[in-house]
Design a protein around this motif. Sequence first.
Motif: not given
Length: 356
Positions: A231-239
Amino acid sequence: MSEKQNILIIGAGLCGSLLALRMGQRGYNVNVYEMRPDLRKTDISAGRSINLAFSDRGNKAMKLVGIEDKVKSLCIPMNGRMIHDREGNTFLSNYSGRDHEYINSISRGGLNALLLDEAEALDNVTIHFNKKCKSVDFEKTTAHFQDYNTKDNFIEDADIIIATDGAGSALRKSYISERKFLFSYSQNYLTHGYKELCILPTENGDYKTYKNALHIWPRGDFMVIALPNLDGSFTVTLFLSYDEGEYNFNNLTTPEIVTEFFQKEFPDALALMPNLIEDFFENPTAPLGTVKCTPWNYKGNTLLMGDSAHAIVPFYGQGMNASFEDVVEFDAILEQHSGNWENVFKTYSQTRKKDT
């Protein structure tokens, strides 16, 4: 082996739904029990692992069950890692020297929904939701469940039970607590946890940064990654550590300090995330751990598969791929040893464990 044997699968996640599909294709009567609601009708992502890195290891399973083309439509090719430094400079490190080789970003929910649809399309596969497994009597091959809605307790039996119910597996807990055989188990947590965030698409639905890469902001003891969605988004993950370092999950307690942290360490990511504060305080912080155990089976009655047998931290990008590969390897052994579940389970456990 009778094709009408009854298979009970605990857990309808990625591994369980794929296994149900394959066992259904082989002609078994399959019942799957899942503790969560049906993700096709209810949003249950809640800030947890919205998308995944899908590689050739996982795609072999899609070929096995004949849905490779359907899965491909859910994939976004990622040719390499886009590395971001503190100044916002980027460098693309390709995964391969060959242009046609890449891994994919894929929606966990979208892929799980497809596998559920394909499994349920078979007359001999039934999936039951909102049914939590409390324990398993692995000697009698029965499982104890509770219905989340009615609170009723009930028992189901089968010819074999396969648990694909993840790192908190009810079958594995029963193996440990009953002490009926020699069972070794370890669960190790890292000092770090993870939190999922999001880069939203532009107003026109476009991507705010380069689409065909796995973006990484490496900072030594912590990092941020981002994977593209359809959908044009990015899933971002902070470790990030729970309690060590100048910034950690325990001291990121106000919008001001979270903004300060991102301005200092990930300024180019912050510029793409006006929704950062809302996501940060709404989404849970989850632990990172590894599960190891042996053996994975009790005689020919019960078997652990996927994360219930060998959970791994998410930043290796191999949890789903390894679980899908489990089904491929299991299917090959089932083909060789059809007629004796104990041989199938024992051979699978012995040959598969070294790779997980």
